[in-house]
Design a protein around this motif. Structure first.
Motif, PDB file in Angstrom:
ATOM      1  N   THR A 178      48.433  41.600  35.412  1.00  0.00           N
ATOM      2  CA  THR A 178      47.679  40.772  36.402  1.00  0.00           C
ATOM      3  C   THR A 178      48.527  39.989  37.441  1.00  0.00           C
ATOM      4  OG1 THR A 178      46.101  40.251  34.400  1.00  0.00           O
ATOM      5  CG2 THR A 178      46.168  38.651  36.295  1.00  0.00           C
ATOM      6  N   LEU A 179      48.039  40.370  38.848  1.00  0.00           N
ATOM      7  CA  LEU A 179      48.894  39.421  39.822  1.00  0.00           C
ATOM      8  C   LEU A 179      48.186  38.142  40.279  1.00  0.00           C
ATOM      9  CD1 LEU A 179      49.039  42.463  42.346  1.00  0.00           C
ATOM     10  CD2 LEU A 179      50.610  41.869  40.480  1.00  0.00           C
ATOM     11  N   GLN A 180      49.140  37.120  40.512  1.00  0.00           N
ATOM     12  CA  GLN A 180      48.453  36.006  41.243  1.00  0.00           C
ATOM     13  C   GLN A 180      48.884  35.799  42.537  1.00  0.00           C
ATOM     14  OE1 GLN A 180      47.379  34.430  37.049  1.00  0.00           O
ATOM     15  NE2 GLN A 180      46.589  34.083  38.963  1.00  0.00           N
ATOM     16  N   ILE A 181      47.957  35.660  43.383  1.00  0.00           N
ATOM     17  CA  ILE A 181      48.249  35.652  44.787  1.00  0.00           C
ATOM     18  C   ILE A 181      47.917  34.389  45.158  1.00  0.00           C
ATOM     19  CG2 ILE A 181      47.680  36.595  47.125  1.00  0.00           C
ATOM     20  CD1 ILE A 181      46.888  39.068  45.758  1.00  0.00           C
ATOM     21  N   LYS A 182      48.861  33.654  45.665  1.00  0.00           N
ATOM     22  CA  LYS A 182      48.588  32.359  46.216  1.00  0.00           C
ATOM     23  C   LYS A 182      47.957  32.391  47.573  1.00  0.00           C
ATOM     24  CE  LYS A 182      51.467  28.632  44.666  1.00  0.00           C
ATOM     25  NZ  LYS A 182      51.468  29.135  43.282  1.00  0.00           N
ATOM     26  N   ASN A 183      46.710  31.432  47.760  1.00  0.00           N
ATOM     27  CA  ASN A 183      46.042  31.379  48.758  1.00  0.00           C
ATOM     28  C   ASN A 183      45.458  30.117  48.753  1.00  0.00           C
ATOM     29  OD1 ASN A 183      44.193  32.393  50.843  1.00  0.00           O
ATOM     30  ND2 ASN A 183      42.473  32.812  49.422  1.00  0.00           N
ATOM     31  N   PRO A 184      46.229  29.174  49.318  1.00  0.00           N
ATOM     32  CA  PRO A 184      45.889  27.892  49.377  1.00  0.00           C
ATOM     33  C   PRO A 184      44.550  27.595  49.812  1.00  0.00           C
ATOM     34  CG  PRO A 184      48.019  27.890  50.297  1.00  0.00           C
ATOM     35  CD  PRO A 184      47.501  29.363  49.841  1.00  0.00           C
ATOM     36  N   PRO A 185      43.772  26.636  49.354  1.00  0.00           N
ATOM     37  CA  PRO A 185      44.184  25.549  48.290  1.00  0.00           C
ATOM     38  C   PRO A 185      44.024  26.294  46.712  1.00  0.00           C
ATOM     39  CG  PRO A 185      41.999  25.388  49.035  1.00  0.00           C
ATOM     40  CD  PRO A 185      42.594  26.368  49.713  1.00  0.00           C
ATOM     41  N   SER A 186      43.443  27.410  46.817  1.00  0.00           N
ATOM     42  CA  SER A 186      43.392  28.259  45.497  1.00  0.00           C
ATOM     43  C   SER A 186      44.414  29.254  45.195  1.00  0.00           C
ATOM     44  CB  SER A 186      41.763  28.431  45.418  1.00  0.00           C
ATOM     45  OG  SER A 186      41.671  29.578  45.912  1.00  0.00           O
ATOM     46  N   GLU A 187      43.948  30.241  44.118  1.00  0.00           N
ATOM     47  CA  GLU A 187      44.702  31.020  43.727  1.00  0.00           C
ATOM     48  C   GLU A 187      43.674  32.437  43.559  1.00  0.00           C
ATOM     49  OE1 GLU A 187      47.199  31.386  40.171  1.00  0.00           O
ATOM     50  OE2 GLU A 187      48.851  30.738  41.359  1.00  0.00           O
ATOM     51  N   ILE A 188      44.024  33.639  43.760  1.00  0.00           N
ATOM     52  CA  ILE A 188      43.415  34.960  43.551  1.00  0.00           C
ATOM     53  C   ILE A 188      44.239  35.729  42.316  1.00  0.00           C
ATOM     54  CG2 ILE A 188      42.611  37.042  44.627  1.00  0.00           C
ATOM     55  CD1 ILE A 188      42.682  35.784  47.273  1.00  0.00           C
ATOM     56  N   SER A 189      43.225  36.081  41.580  1.00  0.00           N
ATOM     57  CA  SER A 189      44.164  36.843  40.053  1.00  0.00           C
ATOM     58  C   SER A 189      43.568  38.371  40.657  1.00  0.00           C
ATOM     59  CB  SER A 189      43.788  36.486  39.148  1.00  0.00           C
ATOM     60  OG  SER A 189      42.473  36.478  38.583  1.00  0.00           O
ATOM     61  N   VAL A 190      44.249  39.178  40.452  1.00  0.00           N
ATOM     62  CA  VAL A 190      44.023  40.649  40.732  1.00  0.00           C
ATOM     63  C   VAL A 190      44.415  41.448  39.188  1.00  0.00           C
ATOM     64  CG1 VAL A 190      44.346  42.803  42.012  1.00  0.00           C
ATOM     65  CG2 VAL A 190      44.323  40.629  43.136  1.00  0.00           C
ATOM     66  N   ASP A 191      43.323  42.133  38.655  1.00  0.00           N
ATOM     67  CA  ASP A 191      43.844  42.668  37.359  1.00  0.00           C
ATOM     68  C   ASP A 191      44.090  44.125  37.653  1.00  0.00           C
ATOM     69  OD1 ASP A 191      43.750  40.831  35.561  1.00  0.00           O
ATOM     70  OD2 ASP A 191      41.651  41.356  34.748  1.00  0.00           O
ATOM     71  N   ILE A 192      45.151  44.778  37.324  1.00  0.00           N
ATOM     72  CA  ILE A 192      45.486  46.017  37.888  1.00  0.00           C
ATOM     73  C   ILE A 192      45.588  46.751  36.510  1.00  0.00           C
ATOM     74  CG2 ILE A 192      47.460  47.575  38.574  1.00  0.00           C
ATOM     75  CD1 ILE A 192      48.405  45.644  40.454  1.00  0.00           C
ATOM     76  N   ILE A 193      44.337  47.905  36.535  1.00  0.00           N
ATOM     77  CA  ILE A 193      44.261  48.681  35.363  1.00  0.00           C
ATOM     78  C   ILE A 193      44.750  50.142  35.553  1.00  0.00           C
ATOM     79  CG2 ILE A 193      42.496  49.277  33.668  1.00  0.00           C
ATOM     80  CD1 ILE A 193      40.986  46.634  35.266  1.00  0.00           C
ATOM     81  N   LEU A 194      45.718  50.445  34.474  1.00  0.00           N
ATOM     82  CA  LEU A 194      46.329  51.920  34.537  1.00  0.00           C
ATOM     83  C   LEU A 194      45.066  52.692  33.814  1.00  0.00           C
ATOM     84  CD1 LEU A 194      48.685  53.826  34.945  1.00  0.00           C
ATOM     85  CD2 LEU A 194      49.254  53.110  32.717  1.00  0.00           C
ATOM     86  N   THR A 195      44.719  53.769  34.622  1.00  0.00           N
ATOM     87  CA  THR A 195      43.535  54.739  34.296  1.00  0.00           C
ATOM     88  C   THR A 195      43.925  56.089  34.518  1.00  0.00           C
ATOM     89  OG1 THR A 195      42.218  52.909  35.196  1.00  0.00           O
ATOM     90  CG2 THR A 195      41.178  55.167  34.767  1.00  0.00           C
ATOM     91  N   LEU A 196      43.801  57.163  33.251  1.00  0.00           N
ATOM     92  CA  LEU A 196      43.881  58.347  33.550  1.00  0.00           C
ATOM     93  C   LEU A 196      42.459  58.861  33.890  1.00  0.00           C
ATOM     94  CD1 LEU A 196      45.597  59.069  29.998  1.00  0.00           C
ATOM     95  CD2 LEU A 196      46.885  58.734  32.300  1.00  0.00           C
ATOM     96  N   GLU A 197      42.526  59.946  34.975  1.00  0.00           N
ATOM     97  CA  GLU A 197      41.429  60.487  35.434  1.00  0.00           C
ATOM     98  C   GLU A 197      41.518  61.949  34.733  1.00  0.00           C
ATOM     99  OE1 GLU A 197      38.737  61.874  39.148  1.00  0.00           O
ATOM    100  OE2 GLU A 197      40.738  61.063  39.632  1.00  0.00           O
ATOM    101  N   VAL A 198      40.636  62.259  33.624  1.00  0.00           N
ATOM    102  CA  VAL A 198      40.944  63.385  33.251  1.00  0.00           C
ATOM    103  C   VAL A 198      39.964  64.710  33.735  1.00  0.00           C
ATOM    104  CG1 VAL A 198      40.541  64.896  30.949  1.00  0.00           C
ATOM    105  CG2 VAL A 198      40.876  62.544  30.998  1.00  0.00           C
ATOM    106  N   LEU A 199      40.638  65.681  34.517  1.00  0.00           N
ATOM    107  CA  LEU A 199      40.082  66.611  35.410  1.00  0.00           C
ATOM    108  C   LEU A 199      39.485  67.978  34.479  1.00  0.00           C
ATOM    109  CD1 LEU A 199      42.816  66.704  38.225  1.00  0.00           C
ATOM    110  CD2 LEU A 199      40.462  65.153  37.989  1.00  0.00           C
ATOM    111  N   LYS A 200      38.340  68.316  35.008  1.00  0.00           N
ATOM    112  CA  LYS A 200      38.175  69.627  34.491  1.00  0.00           C
ATOM    113  C   LYS A 200      37.744  69.671  32.972  1.00  0.00           C
ATOM    114  CE  LYS A 200      40.763  72.009  37.982  1.00  0.00           C
ATOM    115  NZ  LYS A 200      42.217  72.299  37.874  1.00  0.00           N
TER     116      LYS A 200
END
Length: 339
Positions: free
Chosen positions: A127-149
Motif C-alpha cells: 500500500t502506497l500513501q500519496i499526500k494530496n492535501p488536505p487528504s491522502e490517497i491510498s493505492v494498493d499494489i497487487i502482485l498478480t501472475l497471468e497464466v498464459l495458454k
C-alpha cells in the motif's frame, strides 16, 4: 496523480530485476468499474506478470488457493531465486523483493510525497500513501501472475452461471481468457509458509460490470438505461456506512461480499426489464434481501468457484449481526444514509 506515481514505479521495477522485466499495470477495483462511491481516494492497481507452463496444486478444499510450480525450468532464470525448497513459487519472497524495490524507488519521486505503508498481516497488497492535501490517497499494489495458454482449474467448472444473463457465447469467451493468481496467504494452512496464490477474476468482474446488460445495448449512449450499477453502489455504500458504525463487529466483511451477492442477483434476475432505471429502490432492496438470505444461512457461494463459500461457518454470529443491522435499515427507510 496516481498514474504519474505508478508509471514511475513500473519503469523502475522493470529495470531492477529480470524477473519483473515484463510487468504490466492493470487497473482493478471499484474506481475503474465506475462504481466508486464517495471521493476517489482508494485505488487498486494490479502489477501483472505473464508466466507459462506452470503446475497448479490446490492447497485446500476451497478450490481458490494454489501452489504454483514450473513444469520445466522457467525461461526466466531470475524466477529460480523465488522458489522455496520444494520448488514452489513463493508469493512471500516475490512480494518482499517487489516491496524493497518500491520502498527504494518512492524516494526518487520528485514532485509528490509518497510513502509505503506498513505491512498488513495477510494482505496481498503493497500500500502506497500519496499526500494530496488536505487528504491522502491510498493505492494498493497487487502482485498478480497471468497464466498464459492454460485452461482454468477444475474448481471453476460449475461457476460463472451467466448463460441466461449475458449468454453462452460471452461465457465461452470469458473462460478462454487468461487466469490470474494473486499473492495471497492461505490462512487455513497448518504451517503458514507464504507460498500460496489465490485465483482472481477481477479482470472478468470488471468486464461484467461494464457490459452488464442482457441486451447488448443496455446503458449505451442510445440504449435503455438500467439501475444495476446504482444497486451495486448502494450496496457498497451501505456496507461502508455500517462498517464505520460497527468497525469491530464487521471487520471481516468487505466490498467483495456485496459484489458477489450483486453478481448472483444479476443471474437471479437476468433480464434488463427487471432492472429499469426508475425501479432503483425496488431492485436495491431485492439485492439486499438476497444478501441477507446468504448471511442468515452463512452461505455465499464464490461466483466463479462454486465449492468455495465466502462466509466461513465459524463466523455465524457475525453474519447474523450484519443481517440484523441490514434488516433494520431495510425496514426503517435506511436511517444510516441520513446520519
Amino acid at each position: 496523480l496516481v498514474n504519474g506515481v505508478i508509471s514511475h514505479l513500473v519503469q523502475a521495477i522493470r529495470g531492477k530485476d529480470g524477473c519483473f522485466s515484463s510487468i504490466e499495470r492493470q487497473s482493478a477495483g471499484s474506481y475503474y468499474e465506475r462504481v466508486k462511491i464517495s471521493e476517489p481516494n482508494e485505488f487498486d492497481i494490479m502489477l501483472v506478470m505473464p508466466v507459462e507452463r506452470i503446475q497448479l496444486d490446490e492447497s485446500d478444499d476451497t478450490g481458490a488457493y494454489y501452489y504454483v510450480s514450473f513444469k520445466r525450468t522457467p525461461k526466466e532464470k531470475s524466477f529460480s531465486k523465488f522458489l522455496d525448497e520444494d520448488g514452489k513459487l513463493s508469493a512471500f519472497k516475490m512480494l518482499q523483493a517487489l516491496r524493497e524495490i518500491i520502498k527504494h524507488e518512492v524516494k526518487n519521486i520528485k514532485d509528490v510525497e509518497v510513502t509505503v505503508a506498513r505491512k498488513k498481516v495477510g494482505s496481498p497488497a503493497i500500500t502506497l500513501q500519496i499526500k494530496n492535501p488536505p487528504s491522502e490517497i491510498s493505492v494498493d499494489i497487487i502482485l498478480t501472475l497471468e497464466v498464459l495458454k492454460q485452461s482454468w482449474p477444475l474448481s471453476t467448472q460449475g461457476g460463472l452461471k451467466i448463460e441466461h444473463w449475458l449468454g453462452t457465447k460471452v461465457k465461452r469467451d470469458m473462460r478462454f481468457r487468461s487466469l490470474y493468481l494473486v499473492a495471497k496467504q492461505n490462512k487455513r494452512e497448518k504451517v503458514l509458509r507464504g507460498n500460496t496464490w489465490r485465483l482472481s477474476f477481477s479482470h472478468i468482474e470488471k468486464d461484467m460490470i461494464k457490459n452488464h446488460g442482457n441486451s447488448k445495448t443496455c446503458c449505451e449512449s442510445d440504449g435503455p438505461k438500467c439501475c444495476r450499477k446504482g444497486c451495486l453502489k448502494l450496496l457498497k455504500y451501505l456496507l461502508e456506512q455500517l462498517k464505520m458504525k460497527y468497525p469491530k463487529e464487521l471487520e471481516k466483511f468487505c466490498s467483495y461480499h456485496v459484489k458477489t451477492a450483486f453478481l448472483h442477483s444479476c443471474v437471479t434476475w437476468p433480464n434488463d426489464s427487471e432492472w429499469h432505471l426508475g425501479d432503483l429502490d425496488h431492485c436495491f432492496q431485492q439485492c439486499l434481501r438476497l444478501f441477507v438470505d446468504c448471511l442468515q444461512k452463512s452461505q455465499l457461494t464464490h461466483f466463479f468457484i462454486p465449492q468455495y463459500n465466502l462466509l466461513s461457518l465459524e463466523d455465524k454470529a457475525r453474519h447474523h449481526f450484519l443481517s440484523r443491522k441490514i434488516s433494520h435499515e431495510l425496514n426503517n427507510g435506511f436511517p444510516v444514509f441520513h446520519e
